[in-house]
Scaffold this motif. Structure first.
Motif, PDB file in Angstrom:
ATOM      1  N   LEU A  56     -10.548 -32.814   6.476  1.00 32.75           N
ATOM      2  CA  LEU A  56      -9.515 -32.708   7.509  1.00 32.75           C
ATOM      3  C   LEU A  56      -8.132 -32.943   6.907  1.00 32.75           C
ATOM      4  N   GLU A  57      -8.031 -33.934   6.039  1.00 33.18           N
ATOM      5  CA  GLU A  57      -6.757 -34.222   5.377  1.00 33.18           C
ATOM      6  C   GLU A  57      -6.307 -33.027   4.540  1.00 33.18           C
ATOM      7  N   ALA A  58      -7.269 -32.402   3.845  1.00 29.65           N
ATOM      8  CA  ALA A  58      -6.943 -31.245   3.011  1.00 29.65           C
ATOM      9  C   ALA A  58      -6.473 -30.062   3.858  1.00 29.65           C
ATOM     10  N   LEU A  59      -7.136 -29.827   4.980  1.00 30.04           N
ATOM     11  CA  LEU A  59      -6.765 -28.701   5.841  1.00 30.04           C
ATOM     12  C   LEU A  59      -5.395 -28.910   6.471  1.00 30.04           C
ATOM     13  N   PHE A  60      -5.093 -30.136   6.874  1.00 35.46           N
ATOM     14  CA  PHE A  60      -3.767 -30.420   7.421  1.00 35.46           C
ATOM     15  C   PHE A  60      -2.685 -30.156   6.370  1.00 35.46           C
ATOM     16  N   PHE A  61      -2.980 -30.525   5.121  1.00 38.74           N
ATOM     17  CA  PHE A  61      -2.016 -30.278   4.046  1.00 38.74           C
ATOM     18  C   PHE A  61      -1.798 -28.781   3.851  1.00 38.74           C
ATOM     19  N   LYS A  62      -2.882 -28.033   3.840  1.00 38.09           N
ATOM     20  CA  LYS A  62      -2.769 -26.576   3.672  1.00 38.09           C
ATOM     21  C   LYS A  62      -1.947 -25.940   4.784  1.00 38.09           C
ATOM     22  N   ALA A  63      -2.012 -26.510   5.981  1.00 43.41           N
ATOM     23  CA  ALA A  63      -1.301 -25.940   7.128  1.00 43.41           C
ATOM     24  C   ALA A  63       0.183 -26.277   7.126  1.00 43.41           C
ATOM     25  N   GLU A  64       0.585 -27.231   6.278  1.00 45.08           N
ATOM     26  CA  GLU A  64       1.984 -27.630   6.248  1.00 45.08           C
ATOM     27  C   GLU A  64       2.854 -26.536   5.612  1.00 45.08           C
ATOM     28  N   ALA A  65       4.122 -26.533   5.991  1.00 43.03           N
ATOM     29  CA  ALA A  65       5.082 -25.640   5.345  1.00 43.03           C
ATOM     30  C   ALA A  65       5.266 -26.073   3.890  1.00 43.03           C
ATOM     31  N   PRO A  66       5.611 -25.127   3.001  1.00 47.51           N
ATOM     32  CA  PRO A  66       5.745 -25.471   1.572  1.00 47.51           C
ATOM     33  C   PRO A  66       6.661 -26.660   1.297  1.00 47.51           C
ATOM     34  N   HIS A  67       7.787 -26.772   2.021  1.00 47.13           N
ATOM     35  CA  HIS A  67       8.691 -27.891   1.740  1.00 47.13           C
ATOM     36  C   HIS A  67       8.061 -29.218   2.147  1.00 47.13           C
ATOM     37  N   ARG A  68       7.243 -29.201   3.214  1.00 51.83           N
ATOM     38  CA  ARG A  68       6.541 -30.416   3.616  1.00 51.83           C
ATOM     39  C   ARG A  68       5.465 -30.772   2.592  1.00 51.83           C
ATOM     40  N   GLN A  69       4.824 -29.761   2.029  1.00 55.54           N
ATOM     41  CA  GLN A  69       3.826 -30.016   0.996  1.00 55.54           C
ATOM     42  C   GLN A  69       4.477 -30.676  -0.220  1.00 55.54           C
ATOM     43  N   ARG A  70       5.652 -30.212  -0.586  1.00 54.87           N
ATOM     44  CA  ARG A  70       6.341 -30.806  -1.735  1.00 54.87           C
ATOM     45  C   ARG A  70       6.728 -32.255  -1.454  1.00 54.87           C
ATOM     46  N   ILE A  71       7.121 -32.539  -0.218  1.00 56.38           N
ATOM     47  CA  ILE A  71       7.459 -33.923   0.150  1.00 56.38           C
ATOM     48  C   ILE A  71       6.221 -34.812   0.059  1.00 56.38           C
ATOM     49  N   LEU A  72       5.107 -34.333   0.604  1.00 53.43           N
ATOM     50  CA  LEU A  72       3.862 -35.107   0.544  1.00 53.43           C
ATOM     51  C   LEU A  72       3.429 -35.337  -0.901  1.00 53.43           C
ATOM     52  N   ALA A  73       3.598 -34.317  -1.733  1.00 51.38           N
ATOM     53  CA  ALA A  73       3.215 -34.448  -3.143  1.00 51.38           C
ATOM     54  C   ALA A  73       4.065 -35.504  -3.838  1.00 51.38           C
ATOM     55  N   SER A  74       5.371 -35.510  -3.559  1.00 50.72           N
ATOM     56  CA  SER A  74       6.247 -36.492  -4.198  1.00 50.72           C
ATOM     57  C   SER A  74       5.949 -37.898  -3.699  1.00 50.72           C
ATOM     58  N   GLU A  75       5.589 -38.023  -2.415  1.00 52.48           N
ATOM     59  CA  GLU A  75       5.279 -39.335  -1.863  1.00 52.48           C
ATOM     60  C   GLU A  75       3.982 -39.898  -2.428  1.00 52.48           C
ATOM     61  N   SER A  76       3.034 -39.025  -2.743  1.00 51.14           N
ATOM     62  CA  SER A  76       1.740 -39.499  -3.252  1.00 51.14           C
ATOM     63  C   SER A  76       1.720 -39.629  -4.764  1.00 51.14           C
ATOM     64  N   ALA A  77       2.805 -39.205  -5.432  1.00 54.26           N
ATOM     65  CA  ALA A  77       2.812 -39.197  -6.895  1.00 54.26           C
ATOM     66  C   ALA A  77       2.585 -40.573  -7.488  1.00 54.26           C
ATOM     67  N   SER A  78       3.059 -41.610  -6.806  1.00 48.83           N
ATOM     68  CA  SER A  78       2.906 -42.967  -7.326  1.00 48.83           C
ATOM     69  C   SER A  78       1.665 -43.666  -6.785  1.00 48.83           C
ATOM     70  N   LEU A  79       0.905 -42.978  -5.918  1.00 46.34           N
ATOM     71  CA  LEU A  79      -0.293 -43.576  -5.342  1.00 46.34           C
ATOM     72  C   LEU A  79      -1.527 -42.924  -5.944  1.00 46.34           C
ATOM     73  N   ASN A  80      -2.305 -42.196  -5.131  1.00 46.43           N
ATOM     74  CA  ASN A  80      -3.543 -41.627  -5.659  1.00 46.43           C
ATOM     75  C   ASN A  80      -3.394 -40.190  -6.135  1.00 46.43           C
ATOM     76  N   ARG A  81      -2.200 -39.603  -5.972  1.00 49.85           N
ATOM     77  CA  ARG A  81      -1.875 -38.272  -6.476  1.00 49.85           C
ATOM     78  C   ARG A  81      -2.746 -37.174  -5.870  1.00 49.85           C
ATOM     79  N   ILE A  82      -3.337 -37.429  -4.715  1.00 51.94           N
ATOM     80  CA  ILE A  82      -4.230 -36.445  -4.122  1.00 51.94           C
ATOM     81  C   ILE A  82      -3.494 -35.176  -3.724  1.00 51.94           C
ATOM     82  N   PHE A  83      -2.181 -35.273  -3.446  1.00 58.36           N
ATOM     83  CA  PHE A  83      -1.398 -34.103  -3.050  1.00 58.36           C
ATOM     84  C   PHE A  83      -0.629 -33.491  -4.219  1.00 58.36           C
ATOM     85  N   VAL A  84      -0.835 -34.015  -5.427  1.00 60.37           N
ATOM     86  CA  VAL A  84      -0.129 -33.502  -6.599  1.00 60.37           C
ATOM     87  C   VAL A  84      -0.964 -32.387  -7.227  1.00 60.37           C
ATOM     88  N   GLU A  85      -0.329 -31.264  -7.457  1.00 58.42           N
ATOM     89  CA  GLU A  85      -1.021 -30.091  -7.982  1.00 58.42           C
ATOM     90  C   GLU A  85      -1.192 -30.190  -9.488  1.00 58.42           C
TER      91      GLU A  85
END
Length: 507
Positions: A327-356
């Motif tokens: 569910l978390e993955a599908l919500f991420f896929k549905a986000e606009a590209p700029h929102r995906q980049r924000i999520l990726a930057s926010e998770s970069a220092s945590l578990n990096r699950i949104f980092v490509e």
């Protein structure tokens, strides 16, 4: 308690009665010694506190950090123990065991020097008890610890170690952890980090006891070990047999890397399942390891929807946990590209699950329609750096997507325009090799363009596809490569080239 600063060289005062105010009596016993490398670290981060507490309790029996102030060598008083870990915790009283004291060593020590280097000794000498004023102090250790303890005590005076071989440094590092000599831990860690690393030594550092692993002084060493393993095994397909035999800590280090050379995150998921099934035959064990250790290292948002569906039915995952991940993955896929980049930057220092990661096949976003006609819209974003690396004749492929039961992919090229003989950017649509099925497809390529930043159609066509065939346009933007990649290029928006392909099956 912070370590008190005392970096002077007092080596001349070591074991010298003229510069000492105490006698350290070291009893060398034959109590079984189990302090060396733990083969099974804490199963979860949340278990670490419990594990460390258990280590403190085991310190008396198994690890032999038996510390006492001697008032009467023939008596043991339960109140004579002193703290040797955190300020707010006291080690249990002397454990009465049948031990064999092989020999006794006595040293002249300076309590100010030892207290300045170690909170352990600071508390020992200043705990306010009557016994802390006694001249004699006794440590009971195992014979396996003797050499390391003597080198540690010498270091606390001289800030150096005579024996810098890896085994000796590891032994001293363990002793420094027990007696809270952070400066020595940093010293050993730095020397070990500067030595040539091997897979065995890297794994050894990652399997140090949890209290050592969590020490700030040892973090640079464990980080270097993880980086070494991630770099050595970044192509997990090339070293598949070797990687399949690695322990959990090694696999975690590899999967934490952004630089894995894998086709897609689907391949990472497949590898994890293969490894965990090999290492843990029982499904309950697999679920535990996946749920607490490995699932957080799989970047589910970059897996294909087809593979995510398989996660939901995979018996190796707890259903509730798998559902949450998908569910978390599908919500991420549905986000606009700029929102995906924000999520990726926010998770970069945590578990990096949104980092490509740097996938061989670029992730895409796909929107599918069944009615009124079978149709799909595919979005492919390429970074400016990725396009730069295409020159002069490179190409990059997208992940596969499906339409009408057949697999397709996009490929971006830097190629030579046949008419103008200049390099240019091309985009192609290919059908994966799968039997001899053929059908007609209408397709359209578009790209976002400044200043409006809307998608603008660049090429339309139709093609009768059969397995392995591809079609496209060699010069999608009708400009030379230099103009396409120029700083004022109309097609890069905040360093991203946004491409869209629309496919419709013709009936």
């Amino acid at each position: 308690m912070k370590e008190l600063k005392s970096d002077g060289d007092f080596g001349f005062a070591f074991n010298d009665s003229n510069f000492s105010d105490r006698i350290l009596r070291i009893e060398i016993t034959t109590i079984p010694f189990h302090t060396r490398i733990h083969s099974d670290p804490c199963s979860t981060i949340s278990d670490s506190d419990t594990h460390r507490k258990r280590r403190r309790e085991d310190a008396i029996i198994n690890h032999n950090v038996v510390v006492e102030q001697i008032m009467n060598e023939n008596e043991t008083d339960i109140d004579d123990c002193v703290p040797c870990e955190n300020q707010d915790e006291e080690i249990d009283a002397m454990v009465e065991e049948t031990t064999s004291v092989m020999r006794v060593r006595t040293l002249h020590i300076s309590s100010p020097i030892l207290a300045a280097k170690s909170p352990f000794f600071y508390k020992l000498f200043s705990n306010g008890m009557r016994e802390s004023q006694e001249r004699h102090v006794t440590l009971t250790i195992n014979s396996s610890e003797e050499a390391a303890l003597m080198e540690l005590l010498n270091f606390m005076y001289s800030n150096t170690l005579p024996n810098t071989s890896p085994p000796a440094l590891l032994d001293v590092l363990m002793a420094a952890d027990k007696f809270e000599v952070a400066s020595c831990m940093r010293y050993c860690s730095r020397l070990l980090r500067n030595m040539p690393m091997t897979p065995d030594s890297a794994l050894l550092y990652l399997h140090l006891p949890s209290s050592v692993l969590m020490a700030d002084a040892v973090q640079p060493l464990t980080d270097a070990a993880k980086q070494y393993l991630a770099s050595r095994y970044k192509d997990i397909t090339k070293f598949q047999e070797e990687v399949m035999g690695l322990p959990l800590a090694g696999v975690e280090a590899i999967l934490s890397s952004d630089d894995l050379q894998v086709p897609s995150e689907d391949a990472v998921y497949d590898f994890v399942l293969k490894w965990v099934r090999t290492q843990y035959p029982k499904v309950e064990e697999r679920r535990e390891v996946l749920g607490t250790r490995l699932a957080r290292l799989i970047r589910f948002p970059y897996m294909t929807c087809r593979k995510l569906k398989k996660v939901l039915t995979c018996n190796d995952f707890e259903h509730e946990g798998a559902s949450k991940l998908v569910l978390e993955a599908l919500f991420f896929k549905a986000e606009a590209p700029h929102r995906q980049r924000i999520l990726a930057s926010e998770s970069a220092s945590l578990n990096r699950i949104f980092v490509e990661r740097s996938y061989k096949y670029r992730p895409i976003k796909v929107v599918e329609f069944e009615l009124p006609r079978q149709q799909c819209v595919v979005y492919l974003d390429l970074k400016w750096e990725e396009c730069t690396n295409l020159f002069p004749s490179g190409r990059v492929y997208s992940q596969a997507f499906h339409l009408g039961g057949q697999g397709f992919f996009l490929s971006a090229h830097c190629n030579m325009d046949q008419q103008s003989s200049v390099h240019c950017f091309g985009l192609f649509l290919g059908m994966q090799e799968r039997g001899s099925v053929s059908f007609a497809v209408d397709y359209e390529f578009a790209a976002r363009s400044r200043p409006m930043e809307e998608f603008v159609s660049k090429y339309k066509g139709n093609y009768i596809f059969t397995g392995g065939k591809a079609v496209g346009y060699r010069n999608l933007f009708a400009i030379p490569w230099t103009s396409f990649m120029a700083e004022d290029s109309l097609y890069f928006i905040n360093g991203i080239l946004h491409l869209r392909a629309e496919l419709t099956i013709k009936h």
